[in-house]
Enzyme design. Structure first.
Site, PDB file in Angstrom:
ATOM      1  N   GLN A 131       0.795  -1.067  -0.036  1.00 20.00           N
ATOM      2  CA  GLN A 131       0.115   0.044   0.078  1.00 20.00           C
ATOM      3  C   GLN A 131       0.967   1.257   0.070  1.00 20.00           C
ATOM      4  O   GLN A 131       1.665   1.569   1.020  1.00 20.00           O
ATOM      5  CB  GLN A 131      -0.824  -0.046   1.288  1.00 20.00           C
ATOM      6  N   SER A 134       1.236   6.257   2.421  1.00 21.25           N
ATOM      7  CA  SER A 134       1.807   7.272   3.387  1.00 21.25           C
ATOM      8  C   SER A 134       3.076   7.871   2.755  1.00 21.25           C
ATOM      9  O   SER A 134       3.922   7.376   2.073  1.00 21.25           O
ATOM     10  CB  SER A 134       2.349   6.937   4.589  1.00 21.25           C
ATOM     11  N   SER A 166       4.555  -1.572   4.063  1.00 22.09           N
ATOM     12  CA  SER A 166       4.911  -2.776   4.498  1.00 22.09           C
ATOM     13  C   SER A 166       5.032  -4.067   3.548  1.00 22.09           C
ATOM     14  O   SER A 166       4.210  -3.760   2.602  1.00 22.09           O
ATOM     15  CB  SER A 166       3.722  -3.246   5.470  1.00 22.09           C
ATOM     16  N   GLU A 249      -9.494  -0.853   6.069  1.00 22.61           N
ATOM     17  CA  GLU A 249      -8.319  -0.913   6.957  1.00 22.61           C
ATOM     18  C   GLU A 249      -8.659  -0.709   8.344  1.00 22.61           C
ATOM     19  O   GLU A 249      -7.990  -1.186   9.345  1.00 22.61           O
ATOM     20  CB  GLU A 249      -7.242  -0.036   6.422  1.00 22.61           C
ATOM     21  N   GLU A 381      -4.669  10.118  18.402  1.00 19.39           N
ATOM     22  CA  GLU A 381      -4.959  11.693  18.379  1.00 19.39           C
ATOM     23  C   GLU A 381      -5.927  11.976  17.371  1.00 19.39           C
ATOM     24  O   GLU A 381      -7.076  12.628  17.556  1.00 19.39           O
ATOM     25  CB  GLU A 381      -3.904  12.387  18.330  1.00 19.39           C
TER      26      GLU A 381
HETATM   27  C1  LIG Z   1       2.587  -1.138  11.796  1.00 19.69           C
HETATM   28  C2  LIG Z   1       2.449   0.018  10.668  1.00 19.69           C
HETATM   29  C3  LIG Z   1       2.231  -0.356   9.432  1.00 19.69           C
HETATM   30  C4  LIG Z   1       2.062   0.727   8.335  1.00 19.69           C
HETATM   31  N1  LIG Z   1       1.779   0.091   6.986  1.00 19.69           N
HETATM   32  C5  LIG Z   1       1.558   1.168   6.106  1.00 19.69           C
HETATM   33  C6  LIG Z   1       1.444   0.903   4.752  1.00 19.69           C
HETATM   34  O1  LIG Z   1       1.730  -0.662   4.469  1.00 19.69           O
HETATM   35  N2  LIG Z   1       1.331   1.639   3.789  1.00 19.69           N
HETATM   36  C7  LIG Z   1       1.260   3.112   4.113  1.00 19.69           C
HETATM   37  O2  LIG Z   1       1.005   3.741   3.133  1.00 19.69           O
HETATM   38  N3  LIG Z   1       1.380   3.381   5.367  1.00 19.69           N
HETATM   39  C8  LIG Z   1       1.546   2.523   6.446  1.00 19.69           C
HETATM   40  N4  LIG Z   1       1.772   2.968   7.782  1.00 19.69           N
HETATM   41  C9  LIG Z   1       1.673   4.291   8.024  1.00 19.69           C
HETATM   42  C10 LIG Z   1       0.520   4.930   8.757  1.00 19.69           C
HETATM   43  O3  LIG Z   1      -0.744   4.954   8.162  1.00 19.69           O
HETATM   44  C11 LIG Z   1       0.900   6.036   9.542  1.00 19.69           C
HETATM   45  O4  LIG Z   1       1.988   6.033  10.266  1.00 19.69           O
HETATM   46  C12 LIG Z   1      -0.060   6.854  10.159  1.00 19.69           C
HETATM   47  O5  LIG Z   1      -1.000   7.399   9.364  1.00 19.69           O
HETATM   48  C13 LIG Z   1       0.317   8.084  10.665  1.00 19.69           C
HETATM   49  O6  LIG Z   1       1.168   9.163  10.045  1.00 19.69           O
HETATM   50  P1  LIG Z   1       2.500   9.514  10.299  1.00 19.69           P
HETATM   51  O7  LIG Z   1       3.429   8.415  10.924  1.00 19.69           O
HETATM   52  O8  LIG Z   1       3.213  10.316   9.232  1.00 19.69           O
HETATM   53  O9  LIG Z   1       2.431  10.516  11.550  1.00 19.69           O
HETATM   54  P2  LIG Z   1       1.999  12.066  11.657  1.00 19.69           P
HETATM   55  O10 LIG Z   1       0.902  12.247  10.840  1.00 19.69           O
HETATM   56  O11 LIG Z   1       3.001  12.851  11.040  1.00 19.69           O
HETATM   57  O12 LIG Z   1       1.587  12.511  13.164  1.00 19.69           O
HETATM   58  C14 LIG Z   1       2.564  12.445  14.012  1.00 19.69           C
HETATM   59  C15 LIG Z   1       2.039  12.646  15.366  1.00 19.69           C
HETATM   60  O13 LIG Z   1       1.290  14.054  15.119  1.00 19.69           O
HETATM   61  C16 LIG Z   1      -0.360  13.841  15.570  1.00 19.69           C
HETATM   62  N5  LIG Z   1      -1.272  14.357  14.783  1.00 19.69           N
HETATM   63  C17 LIG Z   1      -1.216  14.521  13.467  1.00 19.69           C
HETATM   64  N6  LIG Z   1      -2.138  15.315  13.147  1.00 19.69           N
HETATM   65  C18 LIG Z   1      -3.051  15.770  14.323  1.00 19.69           C
HETATM   66  C19 LIG Z   1      -4.135  16.479  14.608  1.00 19.69           C
HETATM   67  N7  LIG Z   1      -4.816  17.018  13.472  1.00 19.69           N
HETATM   68  N8  LIG Z   1      -4.612  16.589  15.753  1.00 19.69           N
HETATM   69  C20 LIG Z   1      -3.777  15.963  16.729  1.00 19.69           C
HETATM   70  N9  LIG Z   1      -2.602  15.385  16.630  1.00 19.69           N
HETATM   71  C21 LIG Z   1      -2.094  15.101  15.233  1.00 19.69           C
HETATM   72  C22 LIG Z   1      -0.370  12.302  15.399  1.00 19.69           C
HETATM   73  O14 LIG Z   1      -1.321  11.616  16.135  1.00 19.69           O
HETATM   74  C23 LIG Z   1       0.959  11.807  15.754  1.00 19.69           C
HETATM   75  O15 LIG Z   1       1.065  11.663  17.321  1.00 19.69           O
HETATM   76  C24 LIG Z   1       2.125   1.827   8.683  1.00 19.69           C
HETATM   77  C25 LIG Z   1       2.293   2.436   9.964  1.00 19.69           C
HETATM   78  C26 LIG Z   1       2.553   1.481  10.900  1.00 19.69           C
HETATM   79  C27 LIG Z   1       2.571   1.952  12.492  1.00 19.69           C
END
Ligand SMILES: Cc1cc2nc3c(=O)[nH]c(=O)nc-3n(C[C@H](O)[C@H](O)[C@H](O)COP(=O)(O)OP(=O)(O)OC[C@H]3O[C@@H](n4cnc5c(N)ncnc54)[C@H](O)[C@@H]3O)c2cc1C
Length: 398
Positions: A131, A134, A166, A249, A381
């Site tokens: 997928q 992100s 992943s 999902e 969050e």
């Molecule tokens: C085990 C795992 C598997 C994954 N597999 C995939 C995959 O196969 N393909 C894929 O595309 N993605 C994948 N992901 C990515 C996942 O979808 C993202 O990690 C998730 O959407 C959060 O985005 P980010 O890590 O960029 O954090 P950010 O969006 O940068 O957030 C950072 C912090 O800020 C907080 N925050 C952000 N916006 C707000 C708001 N408006 N209000 C309050 N707090 C806020 C968040 O809660 C977090 O604590 C995976 C993630 C994990 C952990």
């Protein structure tokens, strides 16, 4: 709410249980730890073969319509399926993104040609999927994505970077979101593609996690050509299709419930038996309070899952309830894993197979992995924001 299973559902359960009893791979299903794999690649190869066997017996994608190789099973049968797989301690299927996200999305929005080309190879794991959603600057707010797809010839040329992808290093295909209209408001100019992971310009770089595994990857797309035949739905209107994928999902599947029911059994076993020759902790009043709380939390998760099932059976939308369920189980998971580490004591430092590791290090790796429960499929969050706005009626935070 009807809390009982019908005779047909019980018969389905008995069939699956009998099949699993006869077909589980050697070393699986007992109280002993299943055989460990030397590398992620050998584990993936083993899981592909296992998924192939399940598929040949008709046990993969049971919720898919029959015309696409599924059983047209109900959400209740799908629930029973997950429950029995966990109870039998069977290995999980490997192509979860293909089966749970890509299949339902292509069935809903793909062309006939796309369905014919892609669906048959998903169920037996002949082709794995990843997928590509992100990006470094687009996670919680996916509409901020910057990967660009520009028209060229009979298709598009895609450039950008994805992250947290992943199993990308094993994937034959990826579902890809890219911006096709940079001038449109954020969600309006996005298109949904199938990306050939073997195409020139695709570079996959594994990221090592604290579990020691490398399931995640960075994926660099450098002028990757995507033919018109690989556009899903209508150009610029990919966001609505992405939402089909994301709804699947966020969990209609009770996978996490069954995983945590098994974890509770592990916690009770450790508390009763003690670890490392130490005294059993089952009489410790603090540990007892924690275990009782976990039992109650798992039961709440079970009832919430059943409430979700009931809504799905009645074809009602899941709405903000899906956020409540996700938030509740992910916080429960981290509390349970904290108790696990307290029970393991110094053995909690042994996360790789070895003579000092409890359960081959599986439980400690589970602790490390589930730190991510409050991130994937929408962070805690974000779930709280949804609940604040849609359930409590509070003003938007931004
Ligand atoms: C085990 C795992 C598997 C994954 N597999 C995939 C995959 O196969 N393909 C894929 O595309 N993605 C994948 N992901 C990515 C996942 O979808 C993202 O990690 C998730 O959407 C959060 O985005 P980010 O890590 O960029 O954090 P950010 O969006 O940068 O957030 C950072 C912090 O800020 C907080 N925050 C952000 N916006 C707000 C708001 N408006 N209000 C309050 N707090 C806020 C968040 O809660 C977090 O604590 C995976 C993630 C994990 C952990």
């Amino acid at each position: 709410m009807d809390l009982s299973f019908s005779a047909a559902e019980e018969a389905f359960r008995a069939d699956l249980r009998a099949w699993l009893r006869a077909n589980l791979p050697a070393g699986w299903g007992g109280d002993e730890e299943p055989p460990a794999h030397a590398t992620l690649a050998t584990e993936v190869a083993f899981l592909r073969a296992w998924q192939g066997e399940l598929a040949r017996a008709g046990w993969v994608g049971i919720h898919w319509p029959q015309q696409y190789g599924g059983r047209g099973a109900s959400v209740v049968e799908n629930y029973i399926f997950q429950e029995e797989m966990a109870a039998a301690r069977a290995p999980e299927i490997i192509n979860r993104i293909g089966v749970n996200l890509v299949g339902p999305t292509l069935i809903a929005h793909g062309t006939e040609e796309q369905k014919r080309r892609f669906l048959p190879a998903i169920l037996p794991a002949e082709e794995l999927w990843c997928q590509l959603f992100s990006e470094p600057g687009a996670g919680s707010d996916l509409t901020a994505l910057r990967t660009r797809a520009t028209r060229r010839g009979d298709g598009w040329v895609v450039s950008g970077q994805k992250v947290w992808t992943s199993y990308a290093q094993f994937a034959r295909w990826g579902i890809l979101l890219a911006r096709t209209d940079p001038d449109a408001p954020k969600a309006k100019g996005i298109s949904y593609f199938v990306c050939d992971m073997q195409a020139p310009g695709v570079t996959v770089r594994p990221l090592r996690q604290m579990t020691g595994s490398e399931e995640f990857n960075e994926v660099f797309l450098d002028e990757v050509f995507v033919p018109r035949a690989h556009l899903v739905g209508v150009e610029h209107q990919g966001w609505a299709i992405a939402n089909t994928t994301l709804t699947h999902e966020r969990g209609t599947a009770p996978r996490q419930l069954v995983i945590h029911r098994m974890l509770l059994q592990d916690l009770l076993r450790l508390a009763r038996a003690g670890v490392d020759g130490g005294a059993p902790r089952a009489r410790d009043p603090v540990v007892r309070q924690e275990l009782a709380r976990h039992f109650i939390d798992v039961e709440i998760t079970r009832l919430n899952s059943w409430r979700t099932l009931t809504r799905l059976l009645r074809q009602q939308p899941l709405g903000a309830e899906a956020s409540f369920v996700k938030l509740f189980w992910s916080e429960m998971s981290q509390r349970m894993h904290d108790t696990l580490m307290a029970l393991l004591g110094a053995r909690g430092l042994c996360w790789q197979p070895g003579p000092r590791a409890v359960a081959g290090g599986r439980l400690v790796r589970s602790y490390l992995y589930y730190r991510s429960a409050s991130l994937f499929a929408g962070t805690s969050e974000i779930q709280r924001n949804i609940l604040a706005e849609r359930v409590l009626g509070l003003p938007r935070s931004r």
